[in-house]
Design a protein around this motif. Structure first.
Motif, mmCIF file in Angstrom:
data_model
loop_
_atom_site.group_PDB
_atom_site.id
_atom_site.type_symbol
_atom_site.label_atom_id
_atom_site.label_comp_id
_atom_site.label_asym_id
_atom_site.label_seq_id
_atom_site.Cartn_x
_atom_site.Cartn_y
_atom_site.Cartn_z
ATOM 1 N N CYS A 1 0.826 -1.218 0.000
ATOM 2 C CA CYS A 1 0.000 0.000 0.000
ATOM 3 C C CYS A 1 0.856 1.263 0.000
ATOM 4 O O CYS A 1 1.745 1.422 0.827
ATOM 5 C CB CYS A 1 -0.901 0.007 1.229
ATOM 6 S SG CYS A 1 -1.939 1.476 1.284
ATOM 7 N N PRO A 2 0.577 2.199 -0.899
ATOM 8 C CA PRO A 2 1.354 3.445 -0.912
ATOM 9 C C PRO A 2 1.045 4.359 0.272
ATOM 10 O O PRO A 2 1.816 5.276 0.540
ATOM 11 C CB PRO A 2 0.928 4.110 -2.225
ATOM 12 C CG PRO A 2 -0.415 3.547 -2.540
ATOM 13 C CD PRO A 2 -0.404 2.144 -2.000
ATOM 14 N N THR A 3 -0.075 4.128 0.963
ATOM 15 C CA THR A 3 -0.417 5.036 2.065
ATOM 16 C C THR A 3 -0.144 4.442 3.444
ATOM 17 O O THR A 3 -0.357 5.114 4.450
ATOM 18 C CB THR A 3 -1.900 5.482 2.014
ATOM 19 O OG1 THR A 3 -2.727 4.360 2.308
ATOM 20 C CG2 THR A 3 -2.277 6.055 0.667
ATOM 21 N N VAL B 1 -5.902 5.545 -1.954
ATOM 22 C CA VAL B 1 -5.945 6.277 -3.224
ATOM 23 C C VAL B 1 -6.478 5.413 -4.364
ATOM 24 O O VAL B 1 -6.426 5.803 -5.525
ATOM 25 C CB VAL B 1 -4.564 6.867 -3.580
ATOM 26 C CG1 VAL B 1 -4.181 7.945 -2.570
ATOM 27 C CG2 VAL B 1 -3.495 5.787 -3.645
ATOM 28 N N GLY B 2 -6.957 4.216 -4.015
ATOM 29 C CA GLY B 2 -7.627 3.393 -5.016
ATOM 30 C C GLY B 2 -6.712 2.744 -6.030
ATOM 31 O O GLY B 2 -7.139 2.442 -7.152
ATOM 32 N N ARG C 1 -3.793 -2.220 -5.354
ATOM 33 C CA ARG C 1 -2.732 -3.206 -5.142
ATOM 34 C C ARG C 1 -3.104 -4.231 -4.079
ATOM 35 O O ARG C 1 -2.817 -5.418 -4.227
ATOM 36 C CB ARG C 1 -1.431 -2.515 -4.721
ATOM 37 C CG ARG C 1 -0.737 -1.770 -5.847
ATOM 38 C CD ARG C 1 0.620 -1.277 -5.332
ATOM 39 N NE ARG C 1 1.342 -0.541 -6.364
ATOM 40 C CZ ARG C 1 1.241 0.767 -6.544
ATOM 41 N NH1 ARG C 1 0.440 1.489 -5.784
ATOM 42 N NH2 ARG C 1 1.929 1.358 -7.497
ATOM 43 N N CYS C 2 -3.730 -3.753 -2.988
ATOM 44 C CA CYS C 2 -4.059 -4.705 -1.917
ATOM 45 C C CYS C 2 -5.098 -5.708 -2.413
ATOM 46 O O CYS C 2 -5.101 -6.861 -1.995
ATOM 47 C CB CYS C 2 -4.538 -3.985 -0.660
ATOM 48 S SG CYS C 2 -5.983 -2.951 -0.894
#
Ligand SMILES: Cc1cc2nc3c(=O)[nH]c(=O)nc-3n(C[C@H](O)[C@H](O)[C@H](O)COP(=O)(O)OP(=O)(O)OC[C@H]3O[C@@H](n4cnc5c(N)ncnc54)[C@H](O)[C@@H]3O)c2cc1C
Ligand code: SF4
Ligand code: SF4
Ligand code: FES
Lengths: 350, 281
Positions: A251-253, A321-322, A325-326
């Motif tokens: 996850c990027p966040t 952010v949609g 990936r997860c």
């Protein structure tokens, strides 16, 4: 804002020219799929790569990072005194980052750069980095970025947004950092701003049409934390989870980390490493007490943090952010889109 | 840019075995650079990260009081990697302290109020800091009645014993010391668990009375109903919580309870605040 065009045959020479000023990151294909990595002098970014397996978060927040060091050699005057490791301030540019990943940087900034404390490592890397995005013209099947305040041509967090026009890139320079990068590459062919914006809008609409983003977040803010926390569906959501943590690493966040010391010969180094709320040790007290000792509590934490705690704390939307990936990486197909809708639709009977 | 991960270098100036079973030791530290002591200006109720280079860092409540100058004290229970290493260190050794961290007991709000302090086990450390602060001649008149209920497993496990018995002799503080049980026929204080001693001895609440509670989760859980019986409202019950921590500055994401971060928004919360969050402590 000004637009430029970059002829694709000028692209590689431009990138090479910029290496005098910048360390260059971009998508590369390796045995683990496509990743954003620093590019060796002889490498070019794979701009037409599909979604990278991992996001660009490691550019500012490495998976393992030295933060402090000390000598344990008692004959040295400064023994056992911890010192910061030098932060790497060399300007760097990330080429071909997708807009949702740039938006994620913006969300993560709220954590690492807040009014009370600044994380010197993350902030130094952030200041040194220029993000050159590439609009997404063929969104992947898990992309739901438009539903959560980002999108295939979202500009938030970017310094430059480019669009692939077959034989050339059309680039919108968004910030001063972006301007400097274009100059360092020698990209200076101006394009008509009005026409270019129209082109961007057409591409954006085309791309947005391909995204099936049936995810609603509009009612999350009205709910109370306790109502959602006590909702009846968590056992069902968590049922198949194996707590592998993949969803959090890709996850990027997600920004959680651990701090650990290592000693080699007479040198002590303090590291920080990515960590995950999916691990039972994450909250395990020294006494043995564990406030999130069960799997369902940990799964609930992940979704509550992303979809409710963050929203309530910062009032900047949800912490997602949609990128999907997860959804794509979860070995048991747990899908944040479904969980989000469930939370959004949940009405207490109380 | 200030580096919030960087500890101040300190030297161990004194180590005192604090309890009969030697599982707790009180460490007194002095700052290697005197100017760091000023930067480490703390309030009673805050904590710090004790940092042993090459071993690790742990959050520990500050046991000394802001009115005590020239040193800082921590009382540490030996339980795992870092605490065991610390217990094996000796006077003169160098290490680090990072902080002060977290919020503190709401001293402004407590002025001109009755304060009831309730502690169990070794979580009494920040309560010692508070008691010493309130009893300081410059501060005592800012508070009305002060009651302390403090319990340990056995007489030998009571922390800061000399001070406890000194406070006991004073007439400007009411001490209610208790142990879970004892064979000592001369034991002249209470026996029984903290919640019961609170119910039997703590003052009944009026709107000018606040209770500060610090102890293991189980004690906190059973003390709440006792205080409620005595008429304390959720906003009058102030608690200090502990969650597993790393960064201590709200960044690593480890210690949250709902949207609150125990290390930064806490560790001190009122029961009123806690009632609006999931029970993840
Ligand atoms: C705000 C606050 C104030 C505190 N105040 C005090 C105080 O005044 N005095 C005091 O004594 N304590 C206090 N504590 C508790 C103290 O922080 C812990 O006791 C301390 O961190 C234990 O550290 P350790 O390295 O010795 O234990 P660790 O070595 O971390 O181990 C503790 C236990 O955690 C588990 N564990 C951790 N990591 C792993 C792993 N990798 N694999 C398997 N198991 C693992 C194990 O069960 C292990 O036994 C406080 C805590 C907080 C949050
Ligand atoms: S990737 Fe899937 S199985 Fe793994 S921890 Fe996340 S939700 Fe659970
Ligand atoms: S929660 Fe999933 S979809 Fe959302 S940003 Fe993280 S990895 Fe992407
Ligand atoms: S300890 Fe890192 S966020 Fe609280």
């Amino acid at each position: 804002m000004n637009f430029i065009t970059i002829d694709k045959k000028d692209w590689a020479p431009g990138v090479d020219q910029s290496r005098n000023t910048y360390r260059v990151y971009g998508p590369v294909e390796d045995e683990n799929g496509c990743q954003i990595k620093p590019l060796a002098p002889d490498m070019q970014p794979k701009m037409d790569a599909p979604v990278t397996v991992m996001s660009a978060k490691s550019v500012l927040f490495p998976q393992t990072e030295k933060i402090l060091t000390a000598t344990l050699d008692e004959s040295k005057e400064d023994h056992h005194v911890m010192k910061p490791v030098e932060t790497d301030d060399m300007p760097r540019v990330v080429l071909g980052i997708r807009p949702y990943d740039a938006k994620a940087v913006h969300l993560v900034k709220l954590n690492f750069d807040n009014p009370d404390y600044k994380d010197p490592y993350w902030c130094a890397a952030y200041d040194a980095t220029t993000f050159v995005g590439l609009g997404v013209t063929r969104p992947g099947p898990c992309d739901f970025s438009t539903a959560v305040g980002s999108g295939p041509f979202s500009e938030e967090g970017l310094d430059v947004l480019m669009a692939d026009m077959d034989d050339k890139y059309l680039a919108k320079i968004l910030t001063e950092k972006g301007e400097k990068w274009a100059a360092a590459c020698g990209f200076d062919t101006a394009a008509d701003p009005k026409e270019s914006q129209v082109l961007f809008d057409v591409l954006r609409k085309e791309a947005e049409k391909q995204i099936q983003a049936d995810v609603a977040t509009d009612k999350l803010a009205q709910k109370t934390i306790l109502d959602l926390y006590d909702a009846p569906f968590w056992d069902e959501v968590a049922f198949s989870c194996i707590n592998c943590g993949t969803c959090t690493y890709v996850c990027p966040t997600c920004w959680c980390f651990d701090i650990q010391d290592e000693t080699r010969h007479n040198t002590a180094v303090r590291f920080r490493n990515w960590d995950t709320c999916m691990s039972s040790l994450f909250t395990h007290h020294a006494s043995g007490h564990n406030p999130r000792g069960t799997k369902v509590q940990r799964v609930r934490q992940r979704f509550m943090h992303k979809l409710k705690y963050f929203l309530d704390k910062y009032d900047q939307g949800i912490m997602c952010v949609g990128c999907g990936r997860c959804v794509a990486s979860c070995p048991v197909n747990i899908d944040i889109r479904e969980v989000c809708n469930r939370m959004n639709d949940y009405e207490t009977t109380k | 840019m200030e580096n919030p991960y960087l500890p101040y270098p300190v030297r161990i100036d004194d180590i005192e075995v604090a309890t009969e079973d030697k599982s707790l030791k009180t460490f007194t530290f002095v700052f290697v650079n005197p100017e760091d002591e000023e930067k480490f200006a703390y309030k009673a109720g805050q904590f710090a990260e004790l940092s042993i280079p090459g071993v690790g860092e742990i959050p520990i409540g500050i046991a000394s009081s802001p009115v005590e100058k020239g040193f800082v004290k921590f009382t540490v229970f030996r339980t795992g990697v870092v605490t065991t290493h610390l217990h094996n260190m000796k006077k003169g050794d160098l290490m680090g302290i990072r902080g002060p961290l977290g919020n503190w007991y709401p001293w402004d709000k407590l002025e001109n109020k009755n304060v009831v302090i309730i502690g169990g086990g070794f979580a009494f450390t920040t309560l010692r800091s508070s008691i010493v602060y309130m009893l300081d001649p410059a501060n005592r008149k800012k508070f009305k009645n002060i009651d302390v209920v403090y319990g340990a497993r056995s007489p030998g496990m009571l922390l800061y014993r000399e001070e406890l018995f000194d406070w006991e002799k004073r007439d400007d503080i009411n001490m209610h010391i208790t142990v879970d049980g004892t064979d000592d026929p001369d034991w002249k204080y209470h026996t029984g668990f903290v919640p019961q001693v609170v119910e039997d001895n703590a003052p009944v609440a009026d709107e000018d009375t606040y209770a500060i509670v610090c102890g293991p989760p189980i004690m906190i859980k059973f003390t709440q109903p006792a205080l409620t019986k005595l008429g304390y409202q959720p906003h009058q019950i102030i608690m200090s919580l502990e969650n597993r921590m790393k960064c201590g500055i709200g960044m690593c994401g480890r210690c949250n309870i709902g949207k609150e971060l125990v290390c930064k928004d806490g560790p001190v919360f009122t029961l009123e605040e806690i009632n609006q969050t999931p029970k993840e402590y």
